[in-house]
Design a protein around this motif. Structure first.
Motif, PDB file in Angstrom:
ATOM      1  N   SER A 291       3.292  14.112   4.537  1.00  0.00           N
ATOM      2  CA  SER A 291       2.578  13.736   5.756  1.00  0.00           C
ATOM      3  C   SER A 291       1.922  12.367   5.614  1.00  0.00           C
ATOM      4  O   SER A 291       2.018  11.530   6.523  1.00  0.00           O
ATOM      5  CB  SER A 291       1.525  14.802   6.077  1.00  0.00           C
ATOM      6  N   ASP A 292       1.253  12.122   4.495  1.00  0.00           N
ATOM      7  CA  ASP A 292       0.589  10.836   4.275  1.00  0.00           C
ATOM      8  C   ASP A 292       1.591   9.689   4.262  1.00  0.00           C
ATOM      9  O   ASP A 292       1.358   8.634   4.868  1.00  0.00           O
ATOM     10  CB  ASP A 292      -0.193  10.847   2.959  1.00  0.00           C
ATOM     11  N   LEU A 293       2.700   9.889   3.573  1.00  0.00           N
ATOM     12  CA  LEU A 293       3.719   8.842   3.521  1.00  0.00           C
ATOM     13  C   LEU A 293       4.311   8.566   4.897  1.00  0.00           C
ATOM     14  O   LEU A 293       4.527   7.408   5.267  1.00  0.00           O
ATOM     15  CB  LEU A 293       4.833   9.223   2.545  1.00  0.00           C
ATOM     16  N   LYS A 294       4.542   9.613   5.656  1.00  0.00           N
ATOM     17  CA  LYS A 294       5.100   9.430   6.992  1.00  0.00           C
ATOM     18  C   LYS A 294       4.133   8.631   7.870  1.00  0.00           C
ATOM     19  O   LYS A 294       4.553   7.740   8.610  1.00  0.00           O
ATOM     20  CB  LYS A 294       5.414  10.788   7.630  1.00  0.00           C
ATOM     21  N   GLU A 295       2.849   8.942   7.766  1.00  0.00           N
ATOM     22  CA  GLU A 295       1.846   8.221   8.554  1.00  0.00           C
ATOM     23  C   GLU A 295       1.831   6.735   8.212  1.00  0.00           C
ATOM     24  O   GLU A 295       1.860   5.873   9.097  1.00  0.00           O
ATOM     25  CB  GLU A 295       0.457   8.816   8.318  1.00  0.00           C
TER      26      GLU A 295
ATOM     27  N   GLN B 247       0.538   6.836  -6.658  1.00  0.00           N
ATOM     28  CA  GLN B 247      -0.629   7.705  -6.845  1.00  0.00           C
ATOM     29  C   GLN B 247      -0.286   9.157  -6.532  1.00  0.00           C
ATOM     30  O   GLN B 247      -0.660  10.071  -7.266  1.00  0.00           O
ATOM     31  CB  GLN B 247      -1.785   7.231  -5.956  1.00  0.00           C
ATOM     32  N   LEU B 248       0.451   9.362  -5.464  1.00  0.00           N
ATOM     33  CA  LEU B 248       0.811  10.723  -5.082  1.00  0.00           C
ATOM     34  C   LEU B 248       1.767  11.343  -6.103  1.00  0.00           C
ATOM     35  O   LEU B 248       1.638  12.525  -6.438  1.00  0.00           O
ATOM     36  CB  LEU B 248       1.414  10.734  -3.678  1.00  0.00           C
TER      37      LEU B 248
ATOM     38  N   LYS C   5      -0.293  19.947  -1.839  1.00  0.00           N
ATOM     39  CA  LYS C   5      -0.220  18.511  -2.133  1.00  0.00           C
ATOM     40  C   LYS C   5       1.156  17.944  -1.783  1.00  0.00           C
ATOM     41  O   LYS C   5       1.263  16.829  -1.286  1.00  0.00           O
ATOM     42  CB  LYS C   5      -0.524  18.240  -3.606  1.00  0.00           C
ATOM     43  N   GLN C   6       2.212  18.719  -2.045  1.00  0.00           N
ATOM     44  CA  GLN C   6       3.558  18.235  -1.717  1.00  0.00           C
ATOM     45  C   GLN C   6       3.701  18.032  -0.209  1.00  0.00           C
ATOM     46  O   GLN C   6       4.276  17.049   0.239  1.00  0.00           O
ATOM     47  CB  GLN C   6       4.610  19.208  -2.236  1.00  0.00           C
ATOM     48  N   GLN C   7       3.140  18.949   0.580  1.00  0.00           N
ATOM     49  CA  GLN C   7       3.198  18.792   2.030  1.00  0.00           C
ATOM     50  C   GLN C   7       2.320  17.636   2.487  1.00  0.00           C
ATOM     51  O   GLN C   7       2.695  16.868   3.373  1.00  0.00           O
ATOM     52  CB  GLN C   7       2.769  20.086   2.719  1.00  0.00           C
TER      53      GLN C   7
ATOM     54  N   SER D 106       0.833  -1.212   0.000  1.00  0.00           N
ATOM     55  CA  SER D 106       0.000   0.000   0.000  1.00  0.00           C
ATOM     56  C   SER D 106       0.867   1.261   0.000  1.00  0.00           C
ATOM     57  O   SER D 106       0.477   2.281  -0.576  1.00  0.00           O
ATOM     58  CB  SER D 106      -0.978   0.007   1.180  1.00  0.00           C
ATOM     59  N   ILE D 107       2.049   1.194   0.604  1.00  0.00           N
ATOM     60  CA  ILE D 107       2.965   2.338   0.580  1.00  0.00           C
ATOM     61  C   ILE D 107       3.444   2.581  -0.853  1.00  0.00           C
ATOM     62  O   ILE D 107       3.472   3.719  -1.315  1.00  0.00           O
ATOM     63  CB  ILE D 107       4.156   2.116   1.535  1.00  0.00           C
ATOM     64  N   VAL D 108       3.781   1.504  -1.554  1.00  0.00           N
ATOM     65  CA  VAL D 108       4.222   1.640  -2.946  1.00  0.00           C
ATOM     66  C   VAL D 108       3.096   2.239  -3.784  1.00  0.00           C
ATOM     67  O   VAL D 108       3.320   3.166  -4.572  1.00  0.00           O
ATOM     68  CB  VAL D 108       4.675   0.272  -3.512  1.00  0.00           C
ATOM     69  N   GLN D 109       1.882   1.727  -3.605  1.00  0.00           N
ATOM     70  CA  GLN D 109       0.737   2.246  -4.360  1.00  0.00           C
ATOM     71  C   GLN D 109       0.480   3.711  -4.034  1.00  0.00           C
ATOM     72  O   GLN D 109       0.205   4.514  -4.932  1.00  0.00           O
ATOM     73  CB  GLN D 109      -0.523   1.428  -4.067  1.00  0.00           C
TER      74      GLN D 109
END
Length: 168
Positions: free
Chosen positions: A131-135, A58-59, A125-127, A51-54
């Motif tokens: 944040s999403d990836l870190k979570e 997507q991001l 979106k960059q921020q 899911s991290i790769v996906q």
């Protein structure tokens, strides 16, 4: 006798009254449920990694789309600036109207505001991506630690003699 996991006794290897050596197995526990739980945790961890790769893909796509839209808007602004200059020249030589020039100027101002909005969306979106990836990466780290802890408990679930002696 205690075990680090809940399991039923599958087999008694050494009868009461027998001599045992250090680390000699005394009982065999049925660890089938614990092994299934570990396999489930392994699968959940692999699913989280995927899911991290996906999410990254997507991001990245969303950011790329925003950057391209921003560049396109910049090119349109350049075109509108050229149109405005043409309209001004036409007005000065009497070949155009003030209304046409004002319309081009208004379109230019709208395009510039839309570009600012795109740039703001891009920065946000960059921020948000970071944040999403870190979570998700933190969730992965927690699951990884839970799996290591469970694996350690599973390894410690062997019922062995701690020292030489007679089993009572």
């Amino acid at each position: 006798i205690t075990s680090s996991i809940q399991a039923a006794v599958q087999e008694v290897l050494i009868p009461v009254g027998s001599t045992v050596q250090p680390n000699q197995p005394i009982l065999v526990l049925n660890k089938e449920f614990a092994l299934l739980t570990k396999a489930k945790l392994d699968d959940e961890l692999a699913l989280k990694k995927n899911s991290i790769v996906q999410l990254k893909l997507q991001l990245d796509k969303n950011l790329y789309d925003l950057k391209i839209n921003n560049e396109i808007k910049g090119l349109r602004i350049n075109g509108l600036k050229a149109d405005l200059e043409d309209a001004k020249r036409l007005v000065t030589i009497g070949g155009g109207t003030e209304e046409a020039m004002e319309k081009v100027n208004l379109n230019l101002e709208i395009a510039q505001l839309e570009k600012k909005q795109l740039e703001n969306d891009l920065a946000y979106k960059q921020q948000a991506v970071t944040s999403d990836l870190k979570e998700v990466e933190l969730q992965l780290a927690i699951q990884s630690k839970d799996l290591k802890e469970f694996s350690r408990k599973l390894e410690q679930a062997e019922v062995v003699a701690s020292r030489e002696g007679v089993l009572t």
